[in-house]
Design an enzyme around this catalytic site. Sequence first.
Site, mmCIF file in Angstrom:
data_model
loop_
_atom_site.group_PDB
_atom_site.id
_atom_site.type_symbol
_atom_site.label_atom_id
_atom_site.label_comp_id
_atom_site.label_asym_id
_atom_site.label_seq_id
_atom_site.Cartn_x
_atom_site.Cartn_y
_atom_site.Cartn_z
ATOM 1 N N ASP A 137 0.831 -1.211 0.000
ATOM 2 C CA ASP A 137 0.000 0.000 0.000
ATOM 3 C C ASP A 137 0.861 1.255 0.000
ATOM 4 O OD1 ASP A 137 -2.497 -1.097 -0.105
ATOM 5 O OD2 ASP A 137 -2.990 -0.800 1.995
ATOM 6 N N PHE A 138 2.063 1.143 0.534
ATOM 7 C CA PHE A 138 2.923 2.319 0.637
ATOM 8 C C PHE A 138 3.969 2.365 -0.472
ATOM 9 C CE2 PHE A 138 1.087 1.672 4.794
ATOM 10 C CZ PHE A 138 0.721 2.954 5.154
#
Length: 399
Positions: free
Chosen positions: A169-170
């Site tokens: 997600d990052f």
Amino acid sequence: MAGLKVLDLAWVVAGPLVGRTLADFGATVVRVESSRRVETARVMGPFPNGDHDVQQSGLFETCNAGKLGLSLDLSKAAARQVVRDLAQWADVVVESFTPGQMAKWNLSYDQLRDVNPALVMVSTSLSGQDGPHAHYSGYGNHGAALSGFQHIVGEQGGPLVGPYGPYTDFIAPRFGLAALLAALDHRRCTGKGCHLDISQIEAGVQFLAPQVAAHSVTGAVQAAMGNRDAAMAPHGVFRAAGDDQWIAIAVENDAQWRTFAELIGGAALAADHRFATVEARHGHVEALEQIVETWTKDKNVEWLEESLCLRAIPAHRVQSIYGLGADPQMRGREHLIRIDHPLSGTTMIEAAPFRMSRTPARYAVCAPPYGRDNDHVLAEILGYGKDRLEALAEADALI
């Protein structure tokens, strides 16, 4: 980014972080969500004083600060027409629904391009927009598993732990942002928009390029090795004095080892043939790590960090998430920003992940509570009159 207009339809972390960065540097970002289906980031916290409130989630705040908020129930046809109107207004659309969902709503890139040929659309998903597993939905921890990270993170011979949290997600938004900026430059030159397909799994694999390359040459498959490193030894996290205190140490080469050995064991350890070269140290790594931790375990972690750094040996205490906020470097860089919040008085967000000298980031407003900017977006940006607003309310679309 001043003058750039963005419609943000994204959820959780990977998509919203793209819009957040654009907002930090001046773009007008309209975020659409519904209180009927609560955004996952809103329920994950952390929350002020530990009191659960979906309007005050720290994760949601840091992913969505600086945006305008519009509450729309996209199950309603009237709400989807608002999205079409916003897509006609926008330069960029960011979405992170399961592939195929936008098409079910008649909001696919091809359909939105009909009303805005110059539109740049970013679709970020776990596996990409096509392929046999495109419709597999999940979170960044699934992305870490599918891209290979879960297989290599853990103690050697022990259970696999994987990197903490929704790792990909990052990663994906950093690739998505770079691709978006390239697409906007292309549009500036040609007038043409495009559709960007960002796969979290494929973005994650980029960070395993050495392991992929090694396998292609040798056939070796990287396995979990704890905190050890194939090129350095010792390389790990070692217990220090006190409750849950640890020091991370990385000895990069043989010269550093001799300095380190003199410090922790004197001339005898520095002359020990078992540890003379990095190859030898890898061959006796368990004995090596025991020697290091015997030395560190009764010493103050701040003293360890200072003593090793003075000798040019990379070392740092292991921070807790709470210690991070008190770290002098993070404070000096003003990484954690306090801004006004209508419910809690103030909220804290992370600063932009990079600095630009000529166009610094600005943090003007907190993430939007539900419906905060409905009137501004509908009446001022889209120019809707009283009748249109009343029709939306009657259709129960604004929630």
